[in-house]
Write a protein that holds these residues in place. Structure first.
Motif, mmCIF file in Angstrom:
data_model
loop_
_atom_site.group_PDB
_atom_site.id
_atom_site.type_symbol
_atom_site.label_atom_id
_atom_site.label_comp_id
_atom_site.label_asym_id
_atom_site.label_seq_id
_atom_site.Cartn_x
_atom_site.Cartn_y
_atom_site.Cartn_z
ATOM 1 N N SER A 53 0.843 -1.188 0.000
ATOM 2 C CA SER A 53 0.000 0.000 0.000
ATOM 3 C C SER A 53 0.880 1.240 0.000
ATOM 4 O O SER A 53 2.015 1.227 0.495
ATOM 5 N N TYR A 54 0.352 2.325 -0.559
ATOM 6 C CA TYR A 54 1.108 3.556 -0.753
ATOM 7 C C TYR A 54 0.240 4.734 -0.339
ATOM 8 O O TYR A 54 -0.924 4.820 -0.742
ATOM 9 N N ASP A 55 0.810 5.635 0.443
ATOM 10 C CA ASP A 55 0.097 6.810 0.926
ATOM 11 C C ASP A 55 0.789 8.069 0.426
ATOM 12 O O ASP A 55 2.014 8.148 0.430
ATOM 13 N N ASP A 56 -0.006 9.059 0.010
ATOM 14 C CA ASP A 56 0.557 10.312 -0.477
ATOM 15 C C ASP A 56 -0.410 11.453 -0.193
ATOM 16 O O ASP A 56 -1.635 11.232 -0.081
ATOM 17 N N PHE A 57 0.140 12.655 -0.083
ATOM 18 C CA PHE A 57 -0.668 13.874 -0.045
ATOM 19 C C PHE A 57 -0.362 14.635 -1.320
ATOM 20 O O PHE A 57 0.767 15.090 -1.526
ATOM 21 N N VAL A 58 -1.349 14.741 -2.226
ATOM 22 C CA VAL A 58 -1.098 15.223 -3.583
ATOM 23 C C VAL A 58 -2.255 16.078 -4.081
ATOM 24 O O VAL A 58 -3.267 16.249 -3.405
ATOM 25 N N ASP A 59 -2.087 16.600 -5.288
ATOM 26 C CA ASP A 59 -3.153 17.312 -5.987
ATOM 27 C C ASP A 59 -4.127 16.284 -6.571
ATOM 28 O O ASP A 59 -3.732 15.169 -6.914
ATOM 29 N N ASN A 60 -5.381 16.681 -6.697
ATOM 30 C CA ASN A 60 -6.407 15.774 -7.207
ATOM 31 C C ASN A 60 -6.590 15.993 -8.704
ATOM 32 O O ASN A 60 -7.086 17.035 -9.136
ATOM 33 N N SER A 61 -6.212 15.003 -9.518
ATOM 34 C CA SER A 61 -6.307 15.134 -10.973
ATOM 35 C C SER A 61 -7.743 15.190 -11.472
ATOM 36 O O SER A 61 -7.977 15.583 -12.628
ATOM 37 N N ASN A 62 -8.717 14.816 -10.651
ATOM 38 C CA ASN A 62 -10.114 14.962 -11.055
ATOM 39 C C ASN A 62 -10.463 16.427 -11.323
ATOM 40 O O ASN A 62 -11.360 16.722 -12.120
#
Length: 368
Positions: A53-62
């Motif tokens: 599993s991988y966790d990130d805080f990112v921008d939402n491409s939606n």
């Protein structure tokens, strides 16, 4: 189990941003105006590929974070407008993957979304510059109120992740096996007819000037329909696009979508379909939802959806996905908080044992 560092503080900070009620509009003595706008749409993303599993805080491409402005110039009975808009270049949900960790900020010229002029009047509208082709958004009409958390363009949630064949990465990404064939933004000239009984026809010719090594010519036609009464809100579209490339095979695609909402109850349904032609895949998509007032803060929207595709990546392959979405609006803050969960399944005739991938988004969009 592998985990990437989780940063929750910025998502909490979104709740403290100011609510700018007034428009950021400035007027010149000549009558010309400039209006600035933008949004931040940051999200916690968790992806499980069946092994890790991988966790990130990112921008939402939606709906990526962006800044832009409109300039309106007096032009008699007609309208002359200029629009410039750019993404902020943040690492996004479609960039993350199991192999590498992109820079969190890496603005490139492909993040420039719009640089265009539009001249409109009783004759319709003529667009020139970097912006939407005639079929842009025609596969993605969605009145559910939950597209921030998930919609038909499934790679926006976690498109860079690869399916595992057993415990080995296969090299086949979500973005290879789930595509909605929606139109894009190009440097183009586009014409929209005047609206007639809710219908508008668009045609465009464009070229790709922001990405390198793309000398193709792009053409498309689109038909849009919009209807609203005290009982129903309905939007629909159908489009045909083709690419002519001297250095590669020509391609064609057909897309269509519609979304209908029953206003008294908030019940809504969204349907989409597309065919990449030339064995590039095809799909059908359905979303059922509800939107209404549960709290005094703003509307609440809930939905479920299902995607069924075939012949992506290889002939005879199957691409299936289901998801659930929830969005809560906070009107006084210009804020929308959302939660989305999705599972991706891929299978082909090669005998590979692809593991399912699941993805979770939890975030908020603030607009001004």
């Amino acid at each position: 189990m592998q985990t990437r560092p989780l940063i929750l503080a910025p998502i909490l900070c979104l709740g403290t941003v100011p609510a700018w009620a007034e428009d950021l509009t400035f007027t010149h003595p000549s009558g010309a105006t400039a209006t600035f706008y933008g949004q931040l749409n940051l999200t916690y993303q968790r992806v499980d590929d069946g092994e890790s599993s991988y966790d990130d805080f990112v921008d939402n491409s939606n709906s990526v974070s962006r800044l832009g402005f409109w300039i309106d110039v007096p032009a008699g009975e007609n309208k002359l407008r200029f629009n410039v808009e750019t993404g902020l270049g943040f690492k996004s949900t479609s960039d993350t993957n199991q192999i590498d960790d992109p820079d969190w900020i890496d603005w490139q010229r492909t993040d420039l979304r719009k640089f265009e002029a539009v001249y409109s009047g009783g004759f319709g509208a003529v667009w020139f510059g970097q912006g939407s082709m005639a079929t842009d958004s025609l596969a993605e009409i969605d009145n559910s109120g939950t597209s921030l958390a998930g919609y038909v363009n499934l790679p926006d949630t976690a498109g860079g992740y690869e399916f595992r064949d057993g415990d080995t990465l296969s090299g086949i990404r979500i973005s290879d096996t789930f595509r909605d064939f929606d139109g894009s933004r190009r440097f183009r000239i586009r014409y929209d007819t005047p609206e007639f009984s809710g219908f508008t026809v668009s045609a465009a010719y464009g070229e790709e000037i922001l990405a390198e090594d793309d000398d193709a010519s792009y053409y498309d036609l689109g038909l849009r329909y919009a209807f609203e009464s005290d009982v129903y809100e309905a939007d629909a579209g159908i489009g045909y696009a083709w690419k002519s490339d001297d250095d590669d095979e020509d391609t064609e695609q057909v897309i269509a979508s519609t979304s209908i909402k029953h206003l008294p109850t908030g019940l809504n349904a969204t349907f989409a379909a597309g065919d990449g032609q030339d064995d590039n895949g095809s799909y059908g998509y359905v979303k059922l939802g509800w939107e209404g007032d549960v709290t005094n803060y703003g509307s609440t929207a809930l939905s479920i959806d299902y995607f069924d595709g075939s012949d992506y990546e290889t002939d005879g392959s199957e691409s299936k996905s289901w998801g659930i979405q929830a969005v809560q609006t906070f009107d006084d803050l210009n804020l929308e908080a959302y939660l989305g969960y999705r599972e991706y399944q891929f299978d082909d005739d090669t005998g590979a044992d692809y593991q399912d991938i699941s993805a979770l988004l939890l975030g908020a969009r603030w607009r001004f």
